[in-house]
Design a protein around this motif. Structure first.
Motif, PDB file in Angstrom:
ATOM      1  N   ASP A   1       0.852  -1.182   0.000  1.00  0.00           N
ATOM      2  CA  ASP A   1       0.000   0.000   0.000  1.00  0.00           C
ATOM      3  C   ASP A   1       0.890   1.235   0.000  1.00  0.00           C
ATOM      4  OD1 ASP A   1      -2.521  -1.417   0.085  1.00  0.00           O
ATOM      5  OD2 ASP A   1      -1.812  -2.113   2.021  1.00  0.00           O
ATOM      6  N   HIS A   2       0.278   2.426   0.130  1.00  0.00           N
ATOM      7  CA  HIS A   2       1.063   3.647  -0.083  1.00  0.00           C
ATOM      8  C   HIS A   2       0.948   4.712   0.996  1.00  0.00           C
ATOM      9  CE1 HIS A   2       0.349   1.795  -4.060  1.00  0.00           C
ATOM     10  NE2 HIS A   2       1.598   2.154  -4.279  1.00  0.00           N
ATOM     11  N   PHE A   3       2.044   5.433   1.147  1.00  0.00           N
ATOM     12  CA  PHE A   3       2.035   6.653   1.954  1.00  0.00           C
ATOM     13  C   PHE A   3       2.454   7.770   1.012  1.00  0.00           C
ATOM     14  CE2 PHE A   3       4.171  10.032   4.178  1.00  0.00           C
ATOM     15  CZ  PHE A   3       3.282  10.332   5.196  1.00  0.00           C
ATOM     16  N   ILE A   4       1.655   8.853   0.968  1.00  0.00           N
ATOM     17  CA  ILE A   4       1.925   9.965   0.053  1.00  0.00           C
ATOM     18  C   ILE A   4       2.242  11.229   0.838  1.00  0.00           C
ATOM     19  CG2 ILE A   4       1.022  11.328  -1.886  1.00  0.00           C
ATOM     20  CD1 ILE A   4       0.841   8.477  -2.619  1.00  0.00           C
ATOM     21  N   PHE A   5       3.345  11.887   0.496  1.00  0.00           N
ATOM     22  CA  PHE A   5       3.669  13.165   1.132  1.00  0.00           C
ATOM     23  C   PHE A   5       2.761  14.249   0.551  1.00  0.00           C
ATOM     24  CE2 PHE A   5       7.420  10.796   2.213  1.00  0.00           C
ATOM     25  CZ  PHE A   5       7.771  11.288   3.462  1.00  0.00           C
ATOM     26  N   ASN A   6       2.064  14.943   1.441  1.00  0.00           N
ATOM     27  CA  ASN A   6       1.116  15.991   1.026  1.00  0.00           C
ATOM     28  C   ASN A   6       1.753  17.027   0.111  1.00  0.00           C
ATOM     29  OD1 ASN A   6      -1.013  14.931   2.515  1.00  0.00           O
ATOM     30  ND2 ASN A   6      -0.488  16.111   4.333  1.00  0.00           N
ATOM     31  N   ASP A   7       2.950  17.454   0.454  1.00  0.00           N
ATOM     32  CA  ASP A   7       3.564  18.544  -0.306  1.00  0.00           C
ATOM     33  C   ASP A   7       4.154  18.091  -1.634  1.00  0.00           C
ATOM     34  OD1 ASP A   7       5.422  17.050   1.003  1.00  0.00           O
ATOM     35  OD2 ASP A   7       6.467  18.734   1.939  1.00  0.00           O
ATOM     36  N   SER A   8       5.004  17.071  -1.596  1.00  0.00           N
ATOM     37  CA  SER A   8       5.744  16.698  -2.807  1.00  0.00           C
ATOM     38  C   SER A   8       5.065  15.637  -3.653  1.00  0.00           C
ATOM     39  CB  SER A   8       7.125  16.182  -2.416  1.00  0.00           C
ATOM     40  OG  SER A   8       6.980  14.994  -1.648  1.00  0.00           O
ATOM     41  N   GLY A   9       4.143  14.898  -3.070  1.00  0.00           N
ATOM     42  CA  GLY A   9       3.514  13.810  -3.804  1.00  0.00           C
ATOM     43  C   GLY A   9       4.382  12.555  -3.830  1.00  0.00           C
ATOM     44  N   GLU A  10       5.528  12.621  -3.151  1.00  0.00           N
ATOM     45  CA  GLU A  10       6.427  11.460  -3.104  1.00  0.00           C
ATOM     46  C   GLU A  10       5.685  10.245  -2.546  1.00  0.00           C
ATOM     47  OE1 GLU A  10      10.392   9.913  -0.735  1.00  0.00           O
ATOM     48  OE2 GLU A  10       9.833  12.014  -0.568  1.00  0.00           O
ATOM     49  N   VAL A  11       5.996   9.087  -3.090  1.00  0.00           N
ATOM     50  CA  VAL A  11       5.284   7.864  -2.728  1.00  0.00           C
ATOM     51  C   VAL A  11       6.171   6.892  -1.961  1.00  0.00           C
ATOM     52  CG1 VAL A  11       4.048   5.860  -3.641  1.00  0.00           C
ATOM     53  CG2 VAL A  11       3.904   8.056  -4.834  1.00  0.00           C
ATOM     54  N   LYS A  12       5.697   6.420  -0.796  1.00  0.00           N
ATOM     55  CA  LYS A  12       6.395   5.368  -0.057  1.00  0.00           C
ATOM     56  C   LYS A  12       5.504   4.130  -0.078  1.00  0.00           C
ATOM     57  CE  LYS A  12       9.946   7.580   1.940  1.00  0.00           C
ATOM     58  NZ  LYS A  12      11.351   7.149   1.684  1.00  0.00           N
ATOM     59  N   GLU A  13       6.113   2.969  -0.021  1.00  0.00           N
ATOM     60  CA  GLU A  13       5.319   1.751  -0.040  1.00  0.00           C
ATOM     61  C   GLU A  13       5.484   0.974   1.257  1.00  0.00           C
ATOM     62  OE1 GLU A  13       6.717  -0.259  -3.507  1.00  0.00           O
ATOM     63  OE2 GLU A  13       5.934   1.271  -4.866  1.00  0.00           O
ATOM     64  N   PHE A  14       4.444   0.274   1.645  1.00  0.00           N
ATOM     65  CA  PHE A  14       4.539  -0.575   2.833  1.00  0.00           C
ATOM     66  C   PHE A  14       3.532  -1.706   2.705  1.00  0.00           C
ATOM     67  CE2 PHE A  14       0.540   0.343   4.923  1.00  0.00           C
ATOM     68  CZ  PHE A  14       0.172   1.563   4.357  1.00  0.00           C
ATOM     69  N   TYR A  15       3.703  -2.702   3.538  1.00  0.00           N
ATOM     70  CA  TYR A  15       2.686  -3.750   3.587  1.00  0.00           C
ATOM     71  C   TYR A  15       2.461  -4.150   5.024  1.00  0.00           C
ATOM     72  CZ  TYR A  15       0.043  -7.951   3.347  1.00  0.00           C
ATOM     73  OH  TYR A  15      -0.951  -8.875   3.548  1.00  0.00           O
ATOM     74  N   ASP A  16       1.222  -4.154   5.430  1.00  0.00           N
ATOM     75  CA  ASP A  16       0.871  -4.553   6.789  1.00  0.00           C
ATOM     76  C   ASP A  16      -0.199  -5.633   6.691  1.00  0.00           C
ATOM     77  OD1 ASP A  16      -0.331  -4.686   9.399  1.00  0.00           O
ATOM     78  OD2 ASP A  16       0.701  -2.787   9.831  1.00  0.00           O
TER      79      ASP A  16
END
Lengths: 150, 150
Positions: free
Chosen positions: A102-117
């Motif tokens: 799934d994803h985490f998105i930085f509000n300002d830059s739109g940069e995408v991080k991924e994780f799985y839980d």
DNA sequence: TTAGATGCAAACGGTTTGCAGGGAA
DNA sequence: TTCCCTGCAAACCGTTTGCATCTAA
């Protein structure tokens, strides 16, 4: 070694696509394979316009219409995944067979991080039972910003 | 009794909006209050066009521009929440102060079901720690269809 | 040979913007 | 009176569609 491994892997992707095209009586055009190759040659998320520009830079001219058309096929055979991160345009990424995330998105830059839980699976099961439905897919996205250091 | 309770509640909503407008030196126009009222008078999710039509039917003519403008203010002061359920247009719903919830969407009809599973909080905390970020909001949506009865 | 695919450009539809007129402060 | 807000319509932009041309089968 690693290079070869990647090539082998792409050969496999190519094969999946070929089988899909044959099964559905779709033509195996060079455009379709070139688009597949371009998508799997790069990391991360992309949108249609970015892909269009990238292919132009690689001296391969395709129309946007063909990109949309081909993406549709790739979505249908599961090789590509579609996201809509709160914007009004779609983003895509190649499917990574064995790494659901799934994803985490930085509000300002739109940069995408991924994780799985894995706990998301438990929630999914509960939803299925509650509404007596079958979940075909889901989207979990967190939005936020870096922690302010104190 | 119940009616009165609802009215009181809306009075409170109205007050929140008024305070927000005053604090930000925005004008208290009749359009803004009418839109607020219309939104809180109906249940469920809506998009701008639907709201536009609905207000027309209620014999109140507003421009789409004003709807977009006002929705922006309502989002900013937290009275309305915005969703993007995998489409390229936005859907909204009035914020329900004390009932945080997520969504299940039927693939075919687009019908929306709501649920809340507290386990999402645990996932959120883990994400915050993993990336050293602060989550401001999130979106969890399951998509699927009714279970085929056997 | 021919039905399906491509490229181009126009159409579409939700959202944004520019501007003249109107009304809250 | 001032200048923010509204309504209208045009502009915007990602996506879809129509059509003439091309090509995989």
């Amino acid at each position: 070694m690693i290079k070869k491994g990647l090539d082998d892997n792409f050969e496999n992707i190519r094969k999946i696509f070929t089988e899909y095209l044959e099964k559905h009586a779709h033509r195996k055009t060079p455009e379709r394979y070139t688009i597949l190759k371009e998508i799997f040659a790069t990391e991360g998320h992309f949108d249609i316009e970015t892909l269009y520009i990238r292919m132009k830079n690689h001296k391969y001219r395709v129309s946007r219409a063909t990109l949309y058309n081909t993406i549709e096929l790739l979505l249908d055979c599961g090789l590509v995944t579609r996201h809509q991160f709160g914007t009004n345009y779609a983003q895509f990424e190649k499917s990574m067979m064995f790494t659901q995330h799934d994803h985490f998105i930085f509000n300002d830059s739109g940069e995408v991080k991924e994780f799985y839980d894995p706990r998301i699976e438990a929630i999914k099961s509960t939803v299925e039972e509650t509404f007596n439905v079958e979940v075909t897919h889901y989207s979990l996205t967190f939005y936020g910003h870096a922690r302010s250091k104190k």
